[in-house]
Design a protein around this motif. Structure first.
Motif, PDB file in Angstrom:
ATOM      1  N   GLY A 107       6.730   9.305 -15.685  1.00 22.09           N
ATOM      2  CA  GLY A 107       5.847   9.757 -16.562  1.00 22.09           C
ATOM      3  C   GLY A 107       6.535  11.363 -16.184  1.00 22.09           C
ATOM      4  N   ALA A 108       6.906  11.663 -15.249  1.00 24.10           N
ATOM      5  CA  ALA A 108       8.073  13.265 -15.542  1.00 24.10           C
ATOM      6  C   ALA A 108       8.885  13.204 -16.676  1.00 24.10           C
ATOM      7  N   ARG A 109       8.442  14.677 -17.196  1.00 26.64           N
ATOM      8  CA  ARG A 109       9.626  15.136 -18.174  1.00 26.64           C
ATOM      9  C   ARG A 109      10.773  15.797 -17.046  1.00 26.64           C
ATOM     10  N   VAL A 110      12.018  15.321 -17.685  1.00 28.88           N
ATOM     11  CA  VAL A 110      13.193  15.776 -16.635  1.00 28.88           C
ATOM     12  C   VAL A 110      14.408  16.667 -16.818  1.00 28.88           C
ATOM     13  N   VAL A 111      15.054  16.743 -16.787  1.00 27.64           N
ATOM     14  CA  VAL A 111      16.398  17.217 -17.577  1.00 27.64           C
ATOM     15  C   VAL A 111      17.576  17.243 -15.934  1.00 27.64           C
ATOM     16  N   VAL A 112      18.389  16.463 -15.969  1.00 30.30           N
ATOM     17  CA  VAL A 112      19.160  16.099 -15.211  1.00 30.30           C
ATOM     18  C   VAL A 112      20.815  16.124 -15.427  1.00 30.30           C
ATOM     19  N   ARG A 113      21.254  17.083 -13.786  1.00 30.79           N
ATOM     20  CA  ARG A 113      22.976  16.766 -14.803  1.00 30.79           C
ATOM     21  C   ARG A 113      23.269  15.591 -14.296  1.00 30.79           C
ATOM     22  N   VAL A 114      24.223  14.818 -14.878  1.00 33.00           N
ATOM     23  CA  VAL A 114      24.849  13.311 -14.684  1.00 33.00           C
ATOM     24  C   VAL A 114      26.369  13.498 -15.011  1.00 33.00           C
ATOM     25  N   LYS A 115      26.760  12.343 -14.160  1.00 27.61           N
ATOM     26  CA  LYS A 115      28.457  11.989 -14.527  1.00 27.61           C
ATOM     27  C   LYS A 115      27.942  10.327 -14.681  1.00 27.61           C
ATOM     28  N   PRO A 116      27.989   9.866 -16.268  1.00 26.99           N
ATOM     29  CA  PRO A 116      28.353   8.693 -16.754  1.00 26.99           C
ATOM     30  C   PRO A 116      28.992   8.288 -15.735  1.00 26.99           C
ATOM     31  N   SER A 117      29.136   6.408 -15.368  1.00 32.38           N
ATOM     32  CA  SER A 117      29.243   5.563 -15.021  1.00 32.38           C
ATOM     33  C   SER A 117      29.749   4.213 -15.529  1.00 32.38           C
ATOM     34  N   PHE A 118      30.954   3.706 -15.210  1.00 32.36           N
ATOM     35  CA  PHE A 118      30.810   2.332 -15.795  1.00 32.36           C
ATOM     36  C   PHE A 118      31.225   1.190 -15.281  1.00 32.36           C
ATOM     37  N   TRP A 119      30.649   0.039 -15.092  1.00 37.18           N
ATOM     38  CA  TRP A 119      30.817  -0.987 -14.033  1.00 37.18           C
ATOM     39  C   TRP A 119      31.401  -2.075 -14.657  1.00 37.18           C
ATOM     40  N   GLU A 120      32.912  -2.289 -14.386  1.00 31.98           N
ATOM     41  CA  GLU A 120      33.403  -2.762 -14.812  1.00 31.98           C
ATOM     42  C   GLU A 120      32.803  -4.646 -14.708  1.00 31.98           C
ATOM     43  N   GLN A 121      32.515  -4.787 -13.481  1.00 34.88           N
ATOM     44  CA  GLN A 121      32.224  -5.977 -13.187  1.00 34.88           C
ATOM     45  C   GLN A 121      30.831  -6.513 -14.302  1.00 34.88           C
ATOM     46  N   ARG A 122      29.852  -5.681 -13.803  1.00 37.13           N
ATOM     47  CA  ARG A 122      29.258  -5.968 -15.163  1.00 37.13           C
ATOM     48  C   ARG A 122      29.171  -4.968 -16.407  1.00 37.13           C
ATOM     49  N   GLY A 123      30.135  -4.802 -16.176  1.00 38.16           N
ATOM     50  CA  GLY A 123      30.086  -4.314 -18.071  1.00 38.16           C
ATOM     51  C   GLY A 123      28.956  -3.088 -18.274  1.00 38.16           C
ATOM     52  N   SER A 124      28.295  -2.669 -17.274  1.00 41.51           N
ATOM     53  CA  SER A 124      27.324  -1.841 -17.277  1.00 41.51           C
ATOM     54  C   SER A 124      27.668  -0.139 -17.536  1.00 41.51           C
ATOM     55  N   LEU A 125      26.887   0.373 -18.237  1.00 49.08           N
ATOM     56  CA  LEU A 125      26.805   1.410 -17.798  1.00 49.08           C
ATOM     57  C   LEU A 125      25.601   1.971 -17.430  1.00 49.08           C
ATOM     58  N   SER A 126      25.656   3.581 -16.170  1.00 51.46           N
ATOM     59  CA  SER A 126      24.849   4.427 -15.764  1.00 51.46           C
ATOM     60  C   SER A 126      25.261   5.517 -15.674  1.00 51.46           C
TER      61      SER A 126
END
Length: 438
Positions: A93-112
């Motif tokens: 429920g907390a609102r946040v701002v996050v410093r992130v780096k996108p990452s893609f997992w080839e095996q599952r084809g998922s973006l996180s």
């Protein structure tokens, strides 16, 4: 540019050049996507934390970051101390701002997203402040059980702080009067959310705390969102409740809500209805209890009376109580016997003493000068009362006094005979006296 491993196999060089007859292998697509995403720089994104479960000792945390306005979410992986550094307000429920780096997992084809830094925003920041205040007040001992005031059994009047025309007010009044019909209330309707809530609730609390016959104060709201309940974690209100002399009952939230006022209150009610049930007894239960106690009292009294009656019967059946004079008669007989023995003893003692006195009297009479005088002797003494024992103590012509067994006489000495022979008076006409001393 990265060399395509499938170029030598006649594959399309670009995605737009693929056809149904010449498609890309899925591996080539995922590899190209990963290469593109890896070239993306770090960025700050905003969202709300959902589906967060702490992992305990592990240094990796997972949560879902959802867009505040749209139904869009992504999975976030946080390494190291990113979550811990965000503060205690980091939760679902907390609102946040996050410093992130996108990452893609080839095996599952998922973006996180990989979180590098997390900062609380809006409500999350306020919740972090509340957690810090909670820790501070706990260190000061404001939540300690020994500071809690006991609630009165039957309060004279009940202070009620609630919203204007709020359902919480009706819940408290209705349930309290169902339990105790004569319950009296002093009601203060105030703002229980928004910018004026802290000031008005605190003022009403201070006012009711000063009323002498208000024995307990209920602060009721009846739940709400986290934002709605924030005023009840305000330091000013919490410290006012902690300093009140009147017991405080907090009925702010439901079971899952816990503003700081709940922790400092003398009793935390889960709902306004629970608060009403806590501050007054149920007269039906009390009547039942009184009836039960009355029955027990009658039974206990009957047992005591029966036990005492039995003891009284045992006492009255004793011979001493059936014939009270028996003991006196026995004592009277003993006294009479003692008197007889005493009289006999006194009589014997008196007789013995009388006999001894008679014997002593006889001895005294024998040794008494009177007895000697009765045998014909006399005692002679000078006018100065000196008894004469030898002729050397008198002279011719001197007067002497003689004592006989009966009476005395006075004589004139005409002569003395030191040798003890009798002297004849040459003048017979004058009286002569024989003197003898012993």
């Amino acid at each position: 540019m990265t060399t395509n491993p499938h170029q030598n196999q006649g594959l399309a060089l670009k995605a737009a050049m693929t056809t149904a007859e010449n498609p890309w292998p899925l591996k080539l697509l995922t590899s190209n996507i990963r290469g593109y995403i890896d070239r993306m720089s770090e960025m700050w994104v905003e969202g709300q934390v959902v589906e967060y479960s702490p992992r305990g000792s592990t240094r990796m945390s997972f949560f879902t970051l959802r867009d505040v306005d749209e139904d869009v979410s992504m999975r976030v992986t946080a390494f190291g101390s990113a979550v811990a550094d965000a503060g205690e307000g980091f939760a679902e429920g907390a609102r946040v701002v996050v410093r992130v780096k996108p990452s893609f997992w080839e095996q599952r084809g998922s973006l996180s997203l990989q979180a590098k830094e997390i900062r609380l925003q809006g409500l999350g920041s306020l919740l972090a402040q509340i957690e810090r205040l909670r820790a501070q007040l706990a260190r000061e001992g404001l939540f300690a059980a020994q500071r809690k005031h006991p609630l009165p059994f039957i309060p004279r009047r009940i202070g009620l702080i609630c919203g204007r025309d709020a359902k919480a007010k009706e819940d408290v009044l209705e349930n309290a009067r169902l339990r105790w019909p004569t319950a009296q209330f002093v009601i203060r309707e105030v703002a229980v959310q928004g910018q004026y809530a802290v000031e008005q609730v605190t003022a009403a609390l201070t006012e009711l705390d000063a009323v002498p016959d208000v024995d307990v104060i209920i602060i009721a709201r009846g739940g709400g969102s986290v934002e709605d309940l924030l005023p009840f974690s305000d330091e000013r209100m919490v410290r006012a409740a902690a300093g009140a002399a009147t017991p405080i009952v907090s009925a702010i939230g439901h079971e899952g809500d816990a503003p700081l006022l709940d922790l400092v209150a003398d009793y935390r009610a889960s709902t306004p209805t629970d608060a009403a049930r806590r501050v007054v007894p149920d007269f039906r239960e009390e009547l039942s209890g009184v009836s039960h106690l009355h029955t027990r009292l009658v039974a206990a009294t009957s047992r005591v009376l029966a036990r005492e009656a039995e003891s009284l019967n045992l006492l009255t059946s004793r011979p001493i109580l059936q014939r009270p004079t028996a003991a006196l008669e026995q004592q009277a007989s003993s006294l009479e016997q003692a008197m007889l023995r005493m009289r006999g003893g006194v009589s014997r003692t008196l007789s013995a003493q009388q006999a001894e006195v008679a014997q002593l009297q006889a001895m005294l009479n024998t040794l008494s000068p009177t007895a000697t005088l009765a045998r014909g002797y006399s005692i002679l003494r000078t006018p100065s009362k000196t008894i004469l024992r030898t002729t050397g103590e008198i002279k011719a012509g001197s007067l002497i006094e003689g004592m006989l067994s009966e009476g005395t006489f006075v004589a004139n000495i005409v002569g003395v005979n030191p040798k003890g022979s009798f002297v004849t008076d040459p003048q017979p006409s004058q009286s002569s006296t024989e003197g003898e001393s012993r």
